[in-house]
Design a protein around this motif. Structure first.
Motif, PDB file in Angstrom:
ATOM      1  N   GLU A  69     -75.662  54.005  37.680  1.00  0.00           N
ATOM      2  CA  GLU A  69     -75.664  53.649  39.104  1.00  0.00           C
ATOM      3  C   GLU A  69     -75.557  52.142  39.290  1.00  0.00           C
ATOM      4  O   GLU A  69     -76.366  51.377  38.763  1.00  0.00           O
ATOM      5  N   THR A  71     -76.450  49.605  41.560  1.00  0.00           N
ATOM      6  CA  THR A  71     -77.370  49.521  42.696  1.00  0.00           C
ATOM      7  C   THR A  71     -77.167  48.270  43.546  1.00  0.00           C
ATOM      8  O   THR A  71     -77.566  48.233  44.704  1.00  0.00           O
ATOM      9  N   SER A  72     -76.562  47.246  42.976  1.00  0.00           N
ATOM     10  CA  SER A  72     -76.290  46.006  43.700  1.00  0.00           C
ATOM     11  C   SER A  72     -75.257  45.211  42.909  1.00  0.00           C
ATOM     12  O   SER A  72     -74.902  45.599  41.778  1.00  0.00           O
ATOM     13  N   THR A  75     -77.204  44.429  39.607  1.00  0.00           N
ATOM     14  CA  THR A  75     -78.069  45.398  38.920  1.00  0.00           C
ATOM     15  C   THR A  75     -77.356  46.729  38.696  1.00  0.00           C
ATOM     16  O   THR A  75     -76.724  47.255  39.613  1.00  0.00           O
ATOM     17  N   VAL A  76     -77.480  47.244  37.482  1.00  0.00           N
ATOM     18  CA  VAL A  76     -76.946  48.563  37.127  1.00  0.00           C
ATOM     19  C   VAL A  76     -78.042  49.315  36.387  1.00  0.00           C
ATOM     20  O   VAL A  76     -78.768  48.726  35.568  1.00  0.00           O
ATOM     21  N   LYS A  77     -78.177  50.624  36.664  1.00  0.00           N
ATOM     22  CA  LYS A  77     -79.200  51.438  36.015  1.00  0.00           C
ATOM     23  C   LYS A  77     -78.568  52.632  35.310  1.00  0.00           C
ATOM     24  O   LYS A  77     -77.603  53.213  35.809  1.00  0.00           O
ATOM     25  N   TYR A  90     -85.359  56.967  33.010  1.00  0.00           N
ATOM     26  CA  TYR A  90     -84.600  55.719  33.105  1.00  0.00           C
ATOM     27  C   TYR A  90     -84.544  55.075  31.718  1.00  0.00           C
ATOM     28  O   TYR A  90     -85.568  54.730  31.136  1.00  0.00           O
ATOM     29  N   THR A  93     -81.912  49.178  32.372  1.00  0.00           N
ATOM     30  CA  THR A  93     -81.592  48.414  33.575  1.00  0.00           C
ATOM     31  C   THR A  93     -80.846  47.158  33.151  1.00  0.00           C
ATOM     32  O   THR A  93     -81.276  46.449  32.226  1.00  0.00           O
ATOM     33  N   MET A 216     -69.483  45.491  43.884  1.00  0.00           N
ATOM     34  CA  MET A 216     -70.001  46.755  43.353  1.00  0.00           C
ATOM     35  C   MET A 216     -68.860  47.694  42.965  1.00  0.00           C
ATOM     36  O   MET A 216     -68.942  48.417  41.970  1.00  0.00           O
ATOM     37  N   LYS A 220     -68.089  49.219  39.281  1.00  0.00           N
ATOM     38  CA  LYS A 220     -67.863  50.657  39.083  1.00  0.00           C
ATOM     39  C   LYS A 220     -66.546  50.903  38.355  1.00  0.00           C
ATOM     40  O   LYS A 220     -66.484  51.705  37.403  1.00  0.00           O
ATOM     41  N   ALA A 237     -71.650  54.135  42.847  1.00  0.00           N
ATOM     42  CA  ALA A 237     -71.963  52.826  43.441  1.00  0.00           C
ATOM     43  C   ALA A 237     -72.228  53.001  44.927  1.00  0.00           C
ATOM     44  O   ALA A 237     -71.778  53.966  45.539  1.00  0.00           O
TER      45      ALA A 237
END
Length: 237
Positions: A69, A71-72, A75-77, A90, A93, A216, A220, A237
């Motif tokens: 994901e 997320t911003s 930041t990717v998770k 999880y 990060t 983002m 992606k 995303a």
């Protein structure tokens, strides 16, 4: 104190089940004991390359379906799909390490020019802004007035020559605002100058945050391309 003591004593008894008009009721609160399902300790890295290397290495066993994901812009998770308890695991990060620039704040002329060169990707507007900010003469920014949209100042056009010029606005710049592996979004900024302790400069974001969506999407696309042969990973995303 007496009320709490009585509640405690009542709670020590066994729970009783009552069937009323076809529905089941308990005379005490019940708490479900979750089965023990150990979770991995989340890893932290700072590059998209680190995330891809981890996935490709197959060092750790993962669920048959995983989610990446965005997320911003920074930041990717990486985490699993829902387990039997509707929880996720999880695994990683990714937080981008980026140079910081003080948008919407005035800074002295020299610091501004240094920041433009070190924290922005070179393009035509950056060079124009550097040329202007580096040659404007102190004491002239406010001399010609300011209508809130345009400003004028005197710039040095040669060793001994000077000329009046409009401060360029708006300008399109590409600051480092997302992971370095992807294209940095170019967006519009408002450039302002003022006379304080000498000449002071500032730039203000003027795209309403649209650059974040572009950044983002760039992340992606980058991850989807590198994970296209791994269908178990879904990039969102």
């Amino acid at each position: 104190m007496i009320k709490e003591a009585l509640k405690y004593i009542v709670g020590l008894g066994d729970a009783n089940l009552h069937l009323i008009e076809g529905d089941s009721y308990s005379d005490k609160p019940l708490h479900r004991i979750e089965p023990y399902m150990p979770k991995a300790v989340e890893l932290n890295v700072s590059t998209l390359t680190g995330l891809i290397d981890y996935i490709m290495s197959e060092t750790d066993e993962m669920d048959s379906k995983m989610i990446v994901e965005v997320t911003s812009p920074t930041t990717v998770k990486l985490y699993s799909r829902l387990d039997i308890n509707r929880d996720r695991e999880y695994l990683m990060t990714v937080n981008a390490l980026l140079p910081h620039f003080y948008f919407d704040s005035f800074m002295d002329q020299e610091s501004f020019c240094i920041a433009l060169q070190s924290k922005f990707i070179a393009n035509a507007d950056r060079e124009d802004l550097l040329r202007f900010a580096g040659t404007v003469e102190a004491g002239t920014v406010a001399l010609y007035g300011d209508d809130g949209v345009t400003q004028k100042a005197t710039i040095k056009t040669g060793i001994a020559s000077k000329g009046e010029a409009l401060i360029p606005n708006p300008v399109k710049l590409k600051p480092y605002r997302t992971f370095l592996e992807v294209e940095q979004p170019e967006s519009e900024f408002i450039f302002r100058m003022r006379e304080g302790r000498g000449i002071e400069c500032a730039i203000y974001e003027a795209d309403g945050g649209a650059w974040k969506i572009e950044a983002m999407q760039n992340i992606k696309n980058y991850l989807a391309e590198h994970l296209k042969n791994n269908p178990k990973f879904t990039v969102i995303a």
